[in-house]
Design a protein around this motif. Structure first.
Motif, mmCIF file in Angstrom:
data_model
loop_
_atom_site.group_PDB
_atom_site.id
_atom_site.type_symbol
_atom_site.label_atom_id
_atom_site.label_comp_id
_atom_site.label_asym_id
_atom_site.label_seq_id
_atom_site.Cartn_x
_atom_site.Cartn_y
_atom_site.Cartn_z
ATOM 1 N N MET A 263 0.943 -1.348 -0.051
ATOM 2 C CA MET A 263 -0.104 -0.011 0.005
ATOM 3 C C MET A 263 0.892 1.080 0.021
ATOM 4 O O MET A 263 1.828 1.483 0.856
ATOM 5 N N THR A 264 0.563 2.234 -0.833
ATOM 6 C CA THR A 264 1.281 3.483 -0.873
ATOM 7 C C THR A 264 0.554 4.615 -0.440
ATOM 8 O O THR A 264 -0.755 4.683 -0.562
ATOM 9 N N THR A 265 0.933 5.574 -0.252
ATOM 10 C CA THR A 265 0.537 6.940 0.029
ATOM 11 C C THR A 265 0.613 7.895 -1.124
ATOM 12 O O THR A 265 1.444 7.592 -2.129
ATOM 13 N N THR A 266 -0.553 8.651 -1.543
ATOM 14 C CA THR A 266 -0.230 9.508 -2.449
ATOM 15 C C THR A 266 -0.975 11.055 -2.192
ATOM 16 O O THR A 266 -1.876 11.063 -1.128
ATOM 17 N N ASN A 267 -0.608 11.872 -2.709
ATOM 18 C CA ASN A 267 -1.238 13.346 -2.680
ATOM 19 C C ASN A 267 -2.128 13.480 -3.752
ATOM 20 O O ASN A 267 -2.774 14.744 -3.712
ATOM 21 N N ASP A 268 -2.509 12.696 -4.593
ATOM 22 C CA ASP A 268 -3.469 12.828 -5.782
ATOM 23 C C ASP A 268 -4.829 13.091 -5.114
ATOM 24 O O ASP A 268 -5.237 11.975 -4.277
ATOM 25 N N PRO A 269 -5.190 14.127 -5.377
ATOM 26 C CA PRO A 269 -6.690 14.325 -4.786
ATOM 27 C C PRO A 269 -7.856 13.374 -5.631
ATOM 28 O O PRO A 269 -9.050 13.470 -5.229
ATOM 29 N N TYR A 270 -7.625 13.231 -6.767
ATOM 30 C CA TYR A 270 -8.463 12.177 -7.433
ATOM 31 C C TYR A 270 -8.469 10.599 -7.010
ATOM 32 O O TYR A 270 -7.363 9.955 -8.054
ATOM 33 N N LEU A 271 -9.245 10.147 -6.162
ATOM 34 C CA LEU A 271 -8.825 8.804 -5.949
ATOM 35 C C LEU A 271 -9.132 7.777 -6.974
ATOM 36 O O LEU A 271 -8.558 6.638 -7.194
ATOM 37 N N LEU A 272 -10.000 8.220 -7.977
ATOM 38 C CA LEU A 272 -10.579 7.233 -9.049
ATOM 39 C C LEU A 272 -9.702 7.541 -10.735
ATOM 40 O O LEU A 272 -10.153 7.082 -11.586
ATOM 41 N N ARG A 273 -8.774 8.305 -10.608
ATOM 42 C CA ARG A 273 -8.006 8.769 -11.555
ATOM 43 C C ARG A 273 -7.807 7.639 -12.484
ATOM 44 O O ARG A 273 -8.112 7.857 -14.008
ATOM 45 N N ARG A 274 -7.279 6.499 -12.302
ATOM 46 C CA ARG A 274 -7.122 5.397 -13.434
ATOM 47 C C ARG A 274 -8.109 4.351 -13.369
ATOM 48 O O ARG A 274 -7.920 3.391 -13.946
ATOM 49 N N LEU A 275 -9.103 4.543 -12.717
ATOM 50 C CA LEU A 275 -10.245 3.530 -12.282
ATOM 51 C C LEU A 275 -11.676 3.919 -13.209
ATOM 52 O O LEU A 275 -12.465 3.052 -13.241
ATOM 53 N N LEU A 276 -11.962 4.998 -13.215
ATOM 54 C CA LEU A 276 -13.086 5.528 -13.769
ATOM 55 C C LEU A 276 -13.334 5.650 -15.178
ATOM 56 O O LEU A 276 -12.590 6.293 -15.960
ATOM 57 N N TRP A 277 -14.122 4.983 -15.698
ATOM 58 C CA TRP A 277 -14.503 5.034 -17.175
ATOM 59 C C TRP A 277 -15.884 5.381 -17.584
ATOM 60 O O TRP A 277 -16.765 5.140 -16.764
ATOM 61 N N CYS A 278 -15.872 5.982 -18.854
ATOM 62 C CA CYS A 278 -17.201 6.214 -19.463
ATOM 63 C C CYS A 278 -17.886 5.060 -20.164
ATOM 64 O O CYS A 278 -16.907 4.707 -21.125
ATOM 65 N N ASP B 190 -10.497 1.698 8.584
ATOM 66 C CA ASP B 190 -9.429 2.465 9.239
ATOM 67 C C ASP B 190 -8.306 3.038 8.362
ATOM 68 O O ASP B 190 -7.449 3.730 8.732
ATOM 69 N N ILE B 191 -8.570 2.839 7.180
ATOM 70 C CA ILE B 191 -7.593 3.386 5.963
ATOM 71 C C ILE B 191 -7.506 4.899 5.830
ATOM 72 O O ILE B 191 -8.683 5.368 5.799
ATOM 73 N N GLN B 192 -6.628 5.524 6.184
ATOM 74 C CA GLN B 192 -6.579 6.917 6.257
ATOM 75 C C GLN B 192 -6.438 7.637 4.601
ATOM 76 O O GLN B 192 -6.007 6.777 3.505
ATOM 77 N N PRO B 193 -7.145 8.587 4.349
ATOM 78 C CA PRO B 193 -7.286 9.138 3.010
ATOM 79 C C PRO B 193 -6.056 9.066 2.060
ATOM 80 O O PRO B 193 -6.021 8.866 1.013
ATOM 81 N N PRO B 194 -4.807 9.319 2.447
ATOM 82 C CA PRO B 194 -3.794 9.404 1.644
ATOM 83 C C PRO B 194 -3.443 7.839 1.256
ATOM 84 O O PRO B 194 -2.830 7.822 -0.042
ATOM 85 N N CYS B 195 -3.893 7.145 1.754
ATOM 86 C CA CYS B 195 -3.735 5.682 1.072
ATOM 87 C C CYS B 195 -4.852 4.849 0.464
ATOM 88 O O CYS B 195 -5.014 3.756 -0.056
ATOM 89 N N ARG B 196 -5.977 5.439 0.507
ATOM 90 C CA ARG B 196 -7.116 5.103 -0.160
ATOM 91 C C ARG B 196 -7.243 5.071 -1.512
ATOM 92 O O ARG B 196 -7.505 4.025 -2.295
ATOM 93 N N GLN B 197 -6.474 5.720 -2.329
ATOM 94 C CA GLN B 197 -6.373 5.315 -3.816
ATOM 95 C C GLN B 197 -5.483 4.153 -4.226
ATOM 96 O O GLN B 197 -6.217 3.507 -4.916
ATOM 97 N N SER B 198 -4.365 3.811 -3.173
ATOM 98 C CA SER B 198 -3.831 2.624 -3.465
ATOM 99 C C SER B 198 -4.583 1.565 -3.067
ATOM 100 O O SER B 198 -4.701 0.414 -3.758
ATOM 101 N N VAL B 199 -5.381 1.691 -2.129
ATOM 102 C CA VAL B 199 -6.409 0.423 -1.675
ATOM 103 C C VAL B 199 -7.542 0.284 -2.737
ATOM 104 O O VAL B 199 -7.753 -1.037 -3.085
ATOM 105 N N LEU B 200 -8.123 1.344 -3.323
ATOM 106 C CA LEU B 200 -9.110 1.124 -4.416
ATOM 107 C C LEU B 200 -8.512 0.348 -5.632
ATOM 108 O O LEU B 200 -9.152 -0.564 -6.131
ATOM 109 N N GLU B 201 -7.164 0.906 -5.928
ATOM 110 C CA GLU B 201 -6.576 0.228 -6.994
ATOM 111 C C GLU B 201 -6.507 -1.267 -6.928
ATOM 112 O O GLU B 201 -6.061 -2.172 -7.896
#
Length: 108
Positions: A1-16, A76-87
């Protein structure tokens, strides 16, 4: 699990769904009546323009996180790690013809 400052959690996951392309991230200032000023808001948008409305990043990210919490013990996952968890949990999130039409594809 990595932390990120990217404010967009679904940047690589969200599709039209209709266009079969990734949504792009958009910052747009909106008027906040409580602050009596324009404030930046995060959104996602289909880059091909099939939708005129922007998708609220806060709304879809909250929905994705709630769905992820139902599938795994991750409250209990903190926001900076949530993008990594979702990925780690999701393959992609597809928005259908309306923003209410959301399909989550989970890793198995």
């Amino acid at each position: 699990m990595t932390t990120t400052n990217d404010p967009y959690l679904l940047r690589r996951l969200l599709w039209c769904g209709p266009c079969e392309v990734h949504f792009v991230c958009i910052n747009k200032a909106e008027f906040d009546p409580q602050k009596q000023a324009h404030v930046p808001k995060r959104h996602y948008k289909c880059p091909l323009g099939c939708r005129r409305e922007l998708l609220s990043a806060e709304a879809i990210e909250s929905q994705a996180w709630t769905e992820a919490e139902r599938r795994a013990t991750i409250s209990d996952i903190q926001p900076p790690c949530r993008q990594s968890v979702l990925e780690m949990l999701l393959v992609k999130v597809v928005i259908g013809r309306t923003f209410a039409d959301v399909e989550f594809t989970w890793l198995t």
